[in-house]
Design a protein around this motif. Structure first.
Motif, PDB file in Angstrom:
ATOM      1  N   PHE A  19       0.825  -1.210   0.000  1.00  0.00           N
ATOM      2  CA  PHE A  19       0.000   0.000   0.000  1.00  0.00           C
ATOM      3  C   PHE A  19       0.861   1.263   0.000  1.00  0.00           C
ATOM      4  CE2 PHE A  19      -2.042   3.384   2.496  1.00  0.00           C
ATOM      5  CZ  PHE A  19      -3.098   3.670   1.651  1.00  0.00           C
ATOM      6  N   LEU A  20       1.862   1.303   0.863  1.00  0.00           N
ATOM      7  CA  LEU A  20       2.727   2.476   0.934  1.00  0.00           C
ATOM      8  C   LEU A  20       3.454   2.720  -0.386  1.00  0.00           C
ATOM      9  CD1 LEU A  20       4.147   2.067   4.544  1.00  0.00           C
ATOM     10  CD2 LEU A  20       2.434   3.718   3.751  1.00  0.00           C
ATOM     11  N   ASN A  21       3.868   1.656  -1.047  1.00  0.00           N
ATOM     12  CA  ASN A  21       4.512   1.799  -2.356  1.00  0.00           C
ATOM     13  C   ASN A  21       3.533   2.310  -3.414  1.00  0.00           C
ATOM     14  OD1 ASN A  21       7.081   0.994  -1.562  1.00  0.00           O
ATOM     15  ND2 ASN A  21       6.625  -1.169  -1.905  1.00  0.00           N
ATOM     16  N   LEU A  22       2.278   1.848  -3.336  1.00  0.00           N
ATOM     17  CA  LEU A  22       1.273   2.264  -4.302  1.00  0.00           C
ATOM     18  C   LEU A  22       0.921   3.749  -4.171  1.00  0.00           C
ATOM     19  CD1 LEU A  22      -1.240  -0.724  -4.220  1.00  0.00           C
ATOM     20  CD2 LEU A  22       0.140  -0.002  -6.161  1.00  0.00           C
ATOM     21  N   ILE A  23       0.921   4.280  -2.953  1.00  0.00           N
ATOM     22  CA  ILE A  23       0.495   5.671  -2.761  1.00  0.00           C
ATOM     23  C   ILE A  23       1.646   6.672  -2.798  1.00  0.00           C
ATOM     24  CG2 ILE A  23      -1.551   4.982  -1.467  1.00  0.00           C
ATOM     25  CD1 ILE A  23      -0.061   6.058   1.070  1.00  0.00           C
ATOM     26  N   LYS A  29      -6.548  12.639  -3.980  1.00  0.00           N
ATOM     27  CA  LYS A  29      -7.585  11.949  -4.755  1.00  0.00           C
ATOM     28  C   LYS A  29      -7.126  10.566  -5.195  1.00  0.00           C
ATOM     29  CE  LYS A  29     -10.472  12.408  -8.843  1.00  0.00           C
ATOM     30  NZ  LYS A  29     -10.803  13.245  -9.997  1.00  0.00           N
ATOM     31  N   GLU A  30      -5.905  10.466  -5.674  1.00  0.00           N
ATOM     32  CA  GLU A  30      -5.370   9.172  -6.125  1.00  0.00           C
ATOM     33  C   GLU A  30      -5.233   8.198  -4.951  1.00  0.00           C
ATOM     34  OE1 GLU A  30      -2.591  10.323  -9.915  1.00  0.00           O
ATOM     35  OE2 GLU A  30      -1.862  10.898  -7.935  1.00  0.00           O
ATOM     36  N   ILE A  31      -4.827   8.697  -3.791  1.00  0.00           N
ATOM     37  CA  ILE A  31      -4.715   7.852  -2.601  1.00  0.00           C
ATOM     38  C   ILE A  31      -6.082   7.314  -2.205  1.00  0.00           C
ATOM     39  CG2 ILE A  31      -4.164   7.824  -0.132  1.00  0.00           C
ATOM     40  CD1 ILE A  31      -1.893   9.826  -0.805  1.00  0.00           C
ATOM     41  N   GLN A  32      -7.117   8.172  -2.270  1.00  0.00           N
ATOM     42  CA  GLN A  32      -8.463   7.722  -1.942  1.00  0.00           C
ATOM     43  C   GLN A  32      -8.919   6.614  -2.884  1.00  0.00           C
ATOM     44  OE1 GLN A  32     -10.505   8.629   0.674  1.00  0.00           O
ATOM     45  NE2 GLN A  32      -8.605   9.564   1.405  1.00  0.00           N
ATOM     46  N   LEU A  33      -8.579   6.717  -4.163  1.00  0.00           N
ATOM     47  CA  LEU A  33      -8.954   5.671  -5.120  1.00  0.00           C
ATOM     48  C   LEU A  33      -8.246   4.355  -4.811  1.00  0.00           C
ATOM     49  CD1 LEU A  33      -9.025   7.687  -8.457  1.00  0.00           C
ATOM     50  CD2 LEU A  33     -10.966   6.650  -7.283  1.00  0.00           C
ATOM     51  N   VAL A  34      -6.965   4.424  -4.446  1.00  0.00           N
ATOM     52  CA  VAL A  34      -6.215   3.218  -4.081  1.00  0.00           C
ATOM     53  C   VAL A  34      -6.867   2.565  -2.861  1.00  0.00           C
ATOM     54  CG1 VAL A  34      -4.009   2.344  -3.208  1.00  0.00           C
ATOM     55  CG2 VAL A  34      -4.032   3.987  -5.082  1.00  0.00           C
ATOM     56  N   ASP A  49     -14.923  13.049  -5.657  1.00  0.00           N
ATOM     57  CA  ASP A  49     -14.191  14.161  -5.049  1.00  0.00           C
ATOM     58  C   ASP A  49     -14.952  14.725  -3.858  1.00  0.00           C
ATOM     59  OD1 ASP A  49     -12.026  14.226  -6.717  1.00  0.00           O
ATOM     60  OD2 ASP A  49     -12.898  15.682  -8.103  1.00  0.00           O
ATOM     61  N   ASN A  50     -14.229  15.042  -2.817  1.00  0.00           N
ATOM     62  CA  ASN A  50     -14.806  15.771  -1.710  1.00  0.00           C
ATOM     63  C   ASN A  50     -14.249  17.185  -1.809  1.00  0.00           C
ATOM     64  OD1 ASN A  50     -15.779  16.819   0.636  1.00  0.00           O
ATOM     65  ND2 ASN A  50     -15.135  15.099   1.905  1.00  0.00           N
ATOM     66  N   LYS A  51     -14.941  18.049  -2.501  1.00  0.00           N
ATOM     67  CA  LYS A  51     -14.438  19.371  -2.829  1.00  0.00           C
ATOM     68  C   LYS A  51     -14.169  20.226  -1.603  1.00  0.00           C
ATOM     69  CE  LYS A  51     -16.390  19.305  -7.398  1.00  0.00           C
ATOM     70  NZ  LYS A  51     -17.300  19.870  -8.346  1.00  0.00           N
ATOM     71  N   SER A  52     -14.826  19.947  -0.476  1.00  0.00           N
ATOM     72  CA  SER A  52     -14.607  20.737   0.729  1.00  0.00           C
ATOM     73  C   SER A  52     -13.224  20.473   1.324  1.00  0.00           C
ATOM     74  CB  SER A  52     -15.683  20.448   1.771  1.00  0.00           C
ATOM     75  OG  SER A  52     -15.591  19.102   2.200  1.00  0.00           O
ATOM     76  N   GLU A  53     -12.603  19.344   1.010  1.00  0.00           N
ATOM     77  CA  GLU A  53     -11.287  19.013   1.555  1.00  0.00           C
ATOM     78  C   GLU A  53     -10.160  19.497   0.660  1.00  0.00           C
ATOM     79  OE1 GLU A  53     -12.310  14.978   4.039  1.00  0.00           O
ATOM     80  OE2 GLU A  53     -10.866  14.901   2.423  1.00  0.00           O
TER      81      GLU A  53
END
Length: 54
Positions: A19-23, A29-34, A49-53
């Motif tokens: 997981f750490l290598n993947l992120i 946004k990409e981390i959330q998808l992983v 997307d959580n636009k507020s963040e």
């Protein structure tokens, strides 16, 4: 409790290293998808997307 605070999985050993290598080098946004793919919650609407963040 919001979804952000909810623990869905614990990774250890090889799974955590993978997981750490993947992120590495990815944006929020990409981390959330992983994470969604790993936990099995991909394509259920939680990967939007959580636009507020951002």
């Amino acid at each position: 409790m919001s979804n952000i605070d909810k623990q869905v999985s614990i990774l250890s050993g090889k799974a955590s290293n993978k997981f750490l290598n993947l992120i590495e080098g990815k944006d929020h946004k990409e981390i959330q998808l992983v994470m969604a793919k790993i936990t099995g919650n991909f394509k259920r609407g939680n990967e939007k997307d959580n636009k507020s963040e951002q």
